[in-house]
Scaffold this active site. Sequence first.
Site, PDB file in Angstrom:
ATOM      1  N   LYS A 195       0.836  -1.212   0.000  1.00  0.00           N
ATOM      2  CA  LYS A 195       0.000   0.000   0.000  1.00  0.00           C
ATOM      3  C   LYS A 195       0.872   1.263   0.000  1.00  0.00           C
ATOM      4  O   LYS A 195       2.085   1.179   0.273  1.00  0.00           O
ATOM      5  CB  LYS A 195      -0.936  -0.021   1.211  1.00  0.00           C
ATOM      6  CG  LYS A 195      -0.219  -0.088   2.539  1.00  0.00           C
ATOM      7  CD  LYS A 195      -1.151  -0.554   3.667  1.00  0.00           C
ATOM      8  CE  LYS A 195      -0.398  -0.541   4.985  1.00  0.00           C
ATOM      9  NZ  LYS A 195      -1.179  -1.178   6.057  1.00  0.00           N
TER      10      LYS A 195
ATOM     11  N   ARG B 166      -9.952  -1.242  15.020  1.00  0.00           N
ATOM     12  CA  ARG B 166     -10.094  -0.443  13.801  1.00  0.00           C
ATOM     13  C   ARG B 166     -11.136  -1.065  12.872  1.00  0.00           C
ATOM     14  O   ARG B 166     -12.136  -0.458  12.545  1.00  0.00           O
ATOM     15  CB  ARG B 166      -8.731  -0.330  13.113  1.00  0.00           C
ATOM     16  CG  ARG B 166      -8.692   0.563  11.915  1.00  0.00           C
ATOM     17  CD  ARG B 166      -7.273   0.808  11.446  1.00  0.00           C
ATOM     18  NE  ARG B 166      -6.590  -0.409  11.001  1.00  0.00           N
ATOM     19  CZ  ARG B 166      -5.350  -0.425  10.505  1.00  0.00           C
ATOM     20  NH1 ARG B 166      -4.660   0.705  10.389  1.00  0.00           N
ATOM     21  NH2 ARG B 166      -4.783  -1.562  10.135  1.00  0.00           N
TER      22      ARG B 166
ATOM     23  N   TYR C 291      13.948  30.603   7.757  1.00  0.00           N
ATOM     24  CA  TYR C 291      12.690  31.233   8.184  1.00  0.00           C
ATOM     25  C   TYR C 291      12.579  31.307   9.703  1.00  0.00           C
ATOM     26  O   TYR C 291      12.885  30.340  10.398  1.00  0.00           O
ATOM     27  CB  TYR C 291      11.489  30.435   7.667  1.00  0.00           C
ATOM     28  CG  TYR C 291      11.250  30.551   6.187  1.00  0.00           C
ATOM     29  CD1 TYR C 291      11.044  31.784   5.576  1.00  0.00           C
ATOM     30  CD2 TYR C 291      11.205  29.406   5.390  1.00  0.00           C
ATOM     31  CE1 TYR C 291      10.821  31.866   4.194  1.00  0.00           C
ATOM     32  CE2 TYR C 291      10.972  29.475   4.028  1.00  0.00           C
ATOM     33  CZ  TYR C 291      10.782  30.716   3.441  1.00  0.00           C
ATOM     34  OH  TYR C 291      10.555  30.799   2.093  1.00  0.00           O
TER      35      TYR C 291
ATOM     36  N   MET D 121      10.645  24.491   1.990  1.00  0.00           N
ATOM     37  CA  MET D 121       9.967  23.611   1.038  1.00  0.00           C
ATOM     38  C   MET D 121      10.947  22.832   0.147  1.00  0.00           C
ATOM     39  O   MET D 121      10.769  21.641  -0.088  1.00  0.00           O
ATOM     40  CB  MET D 121       8.992  24.406   0.176  1.00  0.00           C
ATOM     41  CG  MET D 121       8.084  23.522  -0.663  1.00  0.00           C
ATOM     42  SD  MET D 121       7.005  24.444  -1.755  1.00  0.00           S
ATOM     43  CE  MET D 121       5.853  25.165  -0.603  1.00  0.00           C
TER      44      MET D 121
HETATM   45  C1  LIG Z   1      -0.257  -2.011   6.714  1.00  0.00           C
HETATM   46  C2  LIG Z   1      -0.764  -3.310   7.177  1.00  0.00           C
HETATM   47  C3  LIG Z   1       0.102  -4.397   7.322  1.00  0.00           C
HETATM   48  C4  LIG Z   1       1.609  -4.281   7.190  1.00  0.00           C
HETATM   49  O1  LIG Z   1       2.111  -3.661   8.326  1.00  0.00           O
HETATM   50  P1  LIG Z   1       3.686  -3.604   8.654  1.00  0.00           P
HETATM   51  O2  LIG Z   1       3.741  -3.125  10.029  1.00  0.00           O
HETATM   52  O3  LIG Z   1       4.275  -2.632   7.679  1.00  0.00           O
HETATM   53  O4  LIG Z   1       4.202  -4.968   8.456  1.00  0.00           O
HETATM   54  C5  LIG Z   1      -0.437  -5.630   7.649  1.00  0.00           C
HETATM   55  N1  LIG Z   1      -1.763  -5.764   7.839  1.00  0.00           N
HETATM   56  C6  LIG Z   1      -2.634  -4.738   7.732  1.00  0.00           C
HETATM   57  C7  LIG Z   1      -4.075  -4.960   7.965  1.00  0.00           C
HETATM   58  C8  LIG Z   1      -2.160  -3.475   7.400  1.00  0.00           C
HETATM   59  O5  LIG Z   1      -3.018  -2.461   7.318  1.00  0.00           O
END
Ligand SMILES: *Cc1c(COP(=O)(O)O)cnc(C)c1O
Length: 380
Positions: free
Chosen positions: A38, A136, A268, A316
């Site tokens: 992802k 979650r 800045y 930036m």
């Molecule tokens: C992102 C994610 C992972 C991978 O997590 P890592 O800590 O990077 O290994 C595994 N399972 C779910 C549901 C995730 O959202």
Amino acid sequence: MSGTHRCWAEIDLSALRENLAWIRHAVGAEQRIITVVKADAYGHGLKQIAALLMQSGTDVFGVANLTEARAIRSVGKGWPILMLGACLPDEVEAAVRDQVMPTISSLAEAQSFSAAGAKLRRTVDVHLKVDTGMGRLGAKPKEVASLAQAITQLPHLNLRGLYSHFSSAEDDAKYSCLQRELFVSIVDEIKTLGLKPDFIHLRNSGGVIFEPDTVSNTVRPGLLVYGIIPPGKRRLPSGLQGKLCPALTWKCQVSYVKTVEAGQRLSYGGTFTATKRMKVATISAGYGDGYLRSGSNHSKVLFDGRLCPVLGRVTMDQMLVDVSRVKSVSAGDEVVLLGKQGKKEITAAQLADWLGTIPWEVLTSITYRVTRLYRGGHAS
Ligand SMILES: *Cc1c(COP(=O)(O)O)cnc(C)c1O
């Protein structure tokens, strides 16, 4: 090569190949691997990483949205893809059409996927998620058995997977143990009902490193694939040293060098004032490249094999570093923001610590304008 980029990331594909091989060795050949790609493969570039992982024998891909799933399909057909988040109502039909396996936490979600399956004349492979303490997604443990049965009775659904997620595998042994034991009891219950989901999985990267698992047949690592061990409070098991190789090195160049006198304010807001005569380099990276502004007056970069402090606010496109101790500095010299230079290394955990965040956010913050350069592979 570096001359054509102001800020770039070099990605070592052979490191990814070796990391995947190590994960396979660590969890055992009978376990399947869902490689999590992802957020543009944690900033490494989704298509190139997907191609490499296909060549290296990943079993399944884990994604966060359907655009990511389509990018994977454009690289190679046939790999199972699991959507790790909940599908939004307007994504349900597209997920079925694209043959992306959804994560199901409720009867309502199951029903909407069954309806989409009926409409598109498809059987939908789904993964049922149980909330063992992450809070979650996932059905409540008490509701899982009846939800699993409902899924098997819905005409267009196939219960392909059962899973849960650790909330603090790298930090909290006690809580992780509770999550793991709860998952074990749920898997038992599902098996007692005669249901045999193909994929049973619990362990993310922290889980793979810190938690045993006797009931799953699949792991779900992200960070480890990219060569980074999740930093946390738990003591690392021995023998991990040097086993994983960070794939990404983030670089920029010196664009300007000057000497400043005591009393001169830098950048800045004038948050840094020179207390003595100093040699200062302006370098070609800033928060527009994803180098978080929280590194202002706080983080360090590698130059000439030496850690050089960031002075004043990160801007930036540029930031300032103290190169007083470096003998010779000129515009065009290479600076390492993350990774190795000579014998020195800024690890993702170290940079994350300086920036007040975690390695996951360091990687996914690196923006589009940082050119990704691939080494050590034949990926497209
Ligand atoms: C992102 C994610 C992972 C991978 O997590 P890592 O800590 O990077 O290994 C595994 N399972 C779910 C549901 C995730 O959202």
